[in-house]
Write a protein that holds these residues in place. Structure first.
Motif, PDB file in Angstrom:
ATOM      1  N   ARG A  15       0.834  -1.215   0.000  1.00  0.00           N
ATOM      2  CA  ARG A  15       0.000   0.000   0.000  1.00  0.00           C
ATOM      3  C   ARG A  15       0.856   1.248   0.000  1.00  0.00           C
ATOM      4  NH1 ARG A  15      -5.257  -0.331   1.681  1.00  0.00           N
ATOM      5  NH2 ARG A  15      -6.066  -2.365   2.309  1.00  0.00           N
ATOM      6  N   THR A  16       1.906   1.245   0.815  1.00  0.00           N
ATOM      7  CA  THR A  16       2.707   2.452   0.991  1.00  0.00           C
ATOM      8  C   THR A  16       3.519   2.788  -0.259  1.00  0.00           C
ATOM      9  OG1 THR A  16       2.881   1.866   3.318  1.00  0.00           O
ATOM     10  CG2 THR A  16       4.359   3.574   2.519  1.00  0.00           C
ATOM     11  N   LEU A  17       3.884   1.760  -1.016  1.00  0.00           N
ATOM     12  CA  LEU A  17       4.718   2.016  -2.199  1.00  0.00           C
ATOM     13  C   LEU A  17       3.938   2.679  -3.322  1.00  0.00           C
ATOM     14  CD1 LEU A  17       7.020  -1.118  -2.482  1.00  0.00           C
ATOM     15  CD2 LEU A  17       7.658   1.216  -1.853  1.00  0.00           C
ATOM     16  N   ILE A  18       2.608   2.571  -3.294  1.00  0.00           N
ATOM     17  CA  ILE A  18       1.828   3.236  -4.341  1.00  0.00           C
ATOM     18  C   ILE A  18       2.007   4.744  -4.199  1.00  0.00           C
ATOM     19  CG2 ILE A  18      -0.478   3.659  -5.270  1.00  0.00           C
ATOM     20  CD1 ILE A  18       0.455   0.829  -5.749  1.00  0.00           C
ATOM     21  N   GLY A  19       2.426   5.374  -5.281  1.00  0.00           N
ATOM     22  CA  GLY A  19       2.682   6.815  -5.243  1.00  0.00           C
ATOM     23  C   GLY A  19       4.143   7.158  -4.972  1.00  0.00           C
ATOM     24  N   ALA A  20       4.928   6.160  -4.583  1.00  0.00           N
ATOM     25  CA  ALA A  20       6.354   6.407  -4.371  1.00  0.00           C
ATOM     26  C   ALA A  20       7.056   6.485  -5.724  1.00  0.00           C
ATOM     27  CB  ALA A  20       6.963   5.295  -3.533  1.00  0.00           C
ATOM     28  N   GLU A  21       8.206   7.146  -5.734  1.00  0.00           N
ATOM     29  CA  GLU A  21       8.950   7.280  -6.981  1.00  0.00           C
ATOM     30  C   GLU A  21      10.158   6.366  -6.954  1.00  0.00           C
ATOM     31  OE1 GLU A  21       8.946  11.152  -8.481  1.00  0.00           O
ATOM     32  OE2 GLU A  21      10.628  10.832  -9.845  1.00  0.00           O
ATOM     33  N   LEU A  22      10.264   5.530  -7.965  1.00  0.00           N
ATOM     34  CA  LEU A  22      11.363   4.582  -8.083  1.00  0.00           C
ATOM     35  C   LEU A  22      12.175   4.890  -9.324  1.00  0.00           C
ATOM     36  CD1 LEU A  22      12.755   1.795  -7.324  1.00  0.00           C
ATOM     37  CD2 LEU A  22      11.138   0.767  -8.939  1.00  0.00           C
ATOM     38  N   GLU A  23      13.494   4.943  -9.143  1.00  0.00           N
ATOM     39  CA  GLU A  23      14.379   5.111 -10.294  1.00  0.00           C
ATOM     40  C   GLU A  23      15.502   4.090 -10.221  1.00  0.00           C
ATOM     41  OE1 GLU A  23      15.921   9.045 -10.461  1.00  0.00           O
ATOM     42  OE2 GLU A  23      13.982   9.969 -10.871  1.00  0.00           O
ATOM     43  N   VAL A  24      15.930   3.650 -11.389  1.00  0.00           N
ATOM     44  CA  VAL A  24      17.119   2.828 -11.494  1.00  0.00           C
ATOM     45  C   VAL A  24      18.055   3.542 -12.444  1.00  0.00           C
ATOM     46  CG1 VAL A  24      18.074   0.597 -12.154  1.00  0.00           C
ATOM     47  CG2 VAL A  24      15.801   0.730 -11.096  1.00  0.00           C
ATOM     48  N   ASP A  25      19.162   3.981 -11.924  1.00  0.00           N
ATOM     49  CA  ASP A  25      20.131   4.727 -12.720  1.00  0.00           C
ATOM     50  C   ASP A  25      19.479   5.916 -13.409  1.00  0.00           C
ATOM     51  OD1 ASP A  25      22.717   5.099 -13.521  1.00  0.00           O
ATOM     52  OD2 ASP A  25      22.573   3.805 -15.286  1.00  0.00           O
ATOM     53  N   GLY A  26      18.604   6.603 -12.668  1.00  0.00           N
ATOM     54  CA  GLY A  26      17.988   7.817 -13.188  1.00  0.00           C
ATOM     55  C   GLY A  26      16.793   7.608 -14.095  1.00  0.00           C
ATOM     56  N   VAL A  27      16.402   6.346 -14.305  1.00  0.00           N
ATOM     57  CA  VAL A  27      15.262   6.040 -15.165  1.00  0.00           C
ATOM     58  C   VAL A  27      14.142   5.472 -14.304  1.00  0.00           C
ATOM     59  CG1 VAL A  27      14.456   4.625 -17.097  1.00  0.00           C
ATOM     60  CG2 VAL A  27      16.796   5.538 -17.093  1.00  0.00           C
ATOM     61  N   GLY A  28      12.950   6.061 -14.371  1.00  0.00           N
ATOM     62  CA  GLY A  28      11.873   5.533 -13.542  1.00  0.00           C
ATOM     63  C   GLY A  28      10.650   6.410 -13.521  1.00  0.00           C
ATOM     64  N   GLY A  29       9.916   6.357 -12.392  1.00  0.00           N
ATOM     65  CA  GLY A  29       8.675   7.101 -12.273  1.00  0.00           C
ATOM     66  C   GLY A  29       7.932   6.735 -11.010  1.00  0.00           C
ATOM     67  N   VAL A  30       6.613   6.942 -11.038  1.00  0.00           N
ATOM     68  CA  VAL A  30       5.777   6.752  -9.865  1.00  0.00           C
ATOM     69  C   VAL A  30       5.153   5.355  -9.881  1.00  0.00           C
ATOM     70  CG1 VAL A  30       3.716   7.565  -8.671  1.00  0.00           C
ATOM     71  CG2 VAL A  30       5.281   9.206  -9.728  1.00  0.00           C
ATOM     72  N   ILE A  31       5.328   4.632  -8.809  1.00  0.00           N
ATOM     73  CA  ILE A  31       4.756   3.290  -8.700  1.00  0.00           C
ATOM     74  C   ILE A  31       3.236   3.387  -8.635  1.00  0.00           C
ATOM     75  CG2 ILE A  31       4.581   1.242  -7.235  1.00  0.00           C
ATOM     76  CD1 ILE A  31       7.470   1.810  -6.316  1.00  0.00           C
ATOM     77  N   VAL A  32       2.571   2.675  -9.523  1.00  0.00           N
ATOM     78  CA  VAL A  32       1.101   2.739  -9.561  1.00  0.00           C
ATOM     79  C   VAL A  32       0.439   1.387  -9.312  1.00  0.00           C
ATOM     80  CG1 VAL A  32       1.084   4.747 -11.093  1.00  0.00           C
ATOM     81  CG2 VAL A  32       0.989   2.435 -12.072  1.00  0.00           C
ATOM     82  N   SER A  87       8.635 -12.300   3.123  1.00  0.00           N
ATOM     83  CA  SER A  87       7.632 -11.513   2.412  1.00  0.00           C
ATOM     84  C   SER A  87       8.283 -10.497   1.492  1.00  0.00           C
ATOM     85  CB  SER A  87       6.648 -10.832   3.372  1.00  0.00           C
ATOM     86  OG  SER A  87       7.304 -10.286   4.462  1.00  0.00           O
ATOM     87  N   ALA A  88       7.526 -10.116   0.477  1.00  0.00           N
ATOM     88  CA  ALA A  88       8.028  -9.186  -0.529  1.00  0.00           C
ATOM     89  C   ALA A  88       6.849  -8.566  -1.257  1.00  0.00           C
ATOM     90  CB  ALA A  88       8.940  -9.904  -1.528  1.00  0.00           C
ATOM     91  N   VAL A  89       7.144  -7.471  -1.933  1.00  0.00           N
ATOM     92  CA  VAL A  89       6.130  -6.764  -2.709  1.00  0.00           C
ATOM     93  C   VAL A  89       6.582  -6.711  -4.163  1.00  0.00           C
ATOM     94  CG1 VAL A  89       5.012  -4.541  -3.090  1.00  0.00           C
ATOM     95  CG2 VAL A  89       5.366  -5.379  -0.752  1.00  0.00           C
ATOM     96  N   LEU A  90       5.753  -7.253  -5.028  1.00  0.00           N
ATOM     97  CA  LEU A  90       6.014  -7.196  -6.465  1.00  0.00           C
ATOM     98  C   LEU A  90       5.579  -5.832  -6.993  1.00  0.00           C
ATOM     99  CD1 LEU A  90       6.574  -8.595  -9.272  1.00  0.00           C
ATOM    100  CD2 LEU A  90       4.164  -9.245  -9.245  1.00  0.00           C
ATOM    101  N   VAL A  91       6.489  -5.162  -7.666  1.00  0.00           N
ATOM    102  CA  VAL A  91       6.149  -3.882  -8.295  1.00  0.00           C
ATOM    103  C   VAL A  91       5.709  -4.181  -9.722  1.00  0.00           C
ATOM    104  CG1 VAL A  91       6.968  -1.594  -8.941  1.00  0.00           C
ATOM    105  CG2 VAL A  91       7.791  -2.670  -6.839  1.00  0.00           C
ATOM    106  N   ARG A  92       4.444  -3.925 -10.019  1.00  0.00           N
ATOM    107  CA  ARG A  92       3.858  -4.374 -11.292  1.00  0.00           C
ATOM    108  C   ARG A  92       3.769  -3.304 -12.357  1.00  0.00           C
ATOM    109  NH1 ARG A  92       1.243  -9.052 -12.141  1.00  0.00           N
ATOM    110  NH2 ARG A  92       0.158  -7.897 -13.785  1.00  0.00           N
ATOM    111  N   ALA A  93       3.732  -2.043 -11.972  1.00  0.00           N
ATOM    112  CA  ALA A  93       3.596  -1.003 -12.992  1.00  0.00           C
ATOM    113  C   ALA A  93       4.012   0.333 -12.416  1.00  0.00           C
ATOM    114  CB  ALA A  93       2.144  -0.916 -13.484  1.00  0.00           C
ATOM    115  N   LEU A  94       4.524   1.183 -13.278  1.00  0.00           N
ATOM    116  CA  LEU A  94       4.770   2.549 -12.849  1.00  0.00           C
ATOM    117  C   LEU A  94       4.503   3.524 -13.972  1.00  0.00           C
ATOM    118  CD1 LEU A  94       7.752   3.590 -13.905  1.00  0.00           C
ATOM    119  CD2 LEU A  94       8.556   2.376 -11.932  1.00  0.00           C
TER     120      LEU A  94
END
Length: 190
Positions: A15-32, A87-94
């Motif tokens: 729940r908390t990761l929704i709306g967070a911003e993720l980047e890998v080497d400067g490439v990324g966006g908002v986790i949706v 436990s873990a959270v799969l990030v499915r889209a951003l």
DNA sequence: GTTCCGATGTACT
DNA sequence: GTACATCGGAACG
């Protein structure tokens, strides 16, 4: 120090990761879109106990768990631990925000909605592969910034699994056009 | 819009 | 041999 984000249950972290911003080497966006998995969950890789593949899920929280799926794609997870490892959270889209050109070099000349709208697509767009398995999210090449205001969420059952299919541990940013698939219409009021 | 299906690595029966 | 936390393209309506 206060407990970190990742010292919480998979559901809370998802729940908390929704709306967070993720980047890998400067490439990324908002986790949706995210999904939660834990050790009591038959759909989880950790359900069978520690193995070579799922080892990161039983390691310290706040690290990446990256695995190959269907022999072709990668899936990116964030390890968490609320006193019970596995436990873990799969990030499915951003929602792409930075490095769109780089994403298109990797994924092809797609519109923004097509670049990261699925776990495999997201990994390809951000350049995530097995070499990042087990790496801490607090260090380069990762960058993670939490949202300031908690966004409105939608919730549903997880995608692409057969066991544990009823557990409603898929979360999304309400109204987002960047989801892997729409959430079923919700009853008008609850 | 929908459904079907092949690609292909790795873990597990 | 079978099952996968998937994707993109082909075929169909």
């Amino acid at each position: 120090m206060a407990q970190t984000l990742f010292d919480q249950s998979a559901e809370t972290v998802a729940r908390t990761l929704i709306g967070a911003e993720l980047e890998v080497d400067g490439v990324g966006g908002v986790i949706v879109e995210t999904e939660a998995y834990d050790v009591f969950d038959p759909a989880s890789h950790s359900f069978v106990g520690p193995t070579a593949r799922n080892a990161p899920m039983f390691g310290p929280p706040g690290r990446a768990y990256v695995y190959r799926i269907y022999g072709l794609h990668w899936c990116f997870n964030v390890v968490c631990d609320a006193g019970q490892p596995g436990s873990a959270v799969l990030v499915r889209a951003l929602e792409p925000r930075t490095g769109l050109e780089r994403m298109r070099e990797r994924r092809g000349p797609l519109p923004p909605e097509g670049l990261c709208s699925g776990p495999g697509k997201l990994c390809e767009a951000l350049g995530i592969d097995g070499s990042l398995n087990g790496r801490p999210l607090e260090a380069a090449p990762f960058a993670l910034r939490l949202h300031v205001q908690p966004p409105a969420l939608v919730q549903g059952v997880r995608i692409g699994i057969s066991k544990g299919a009823e557990t409603p541990w898929r979360f999304g940013l309400a109204g987002s056009r960047f989801l892997s698939r729409p959430f079923p219409a919700v009853a008008a009021t609850a």
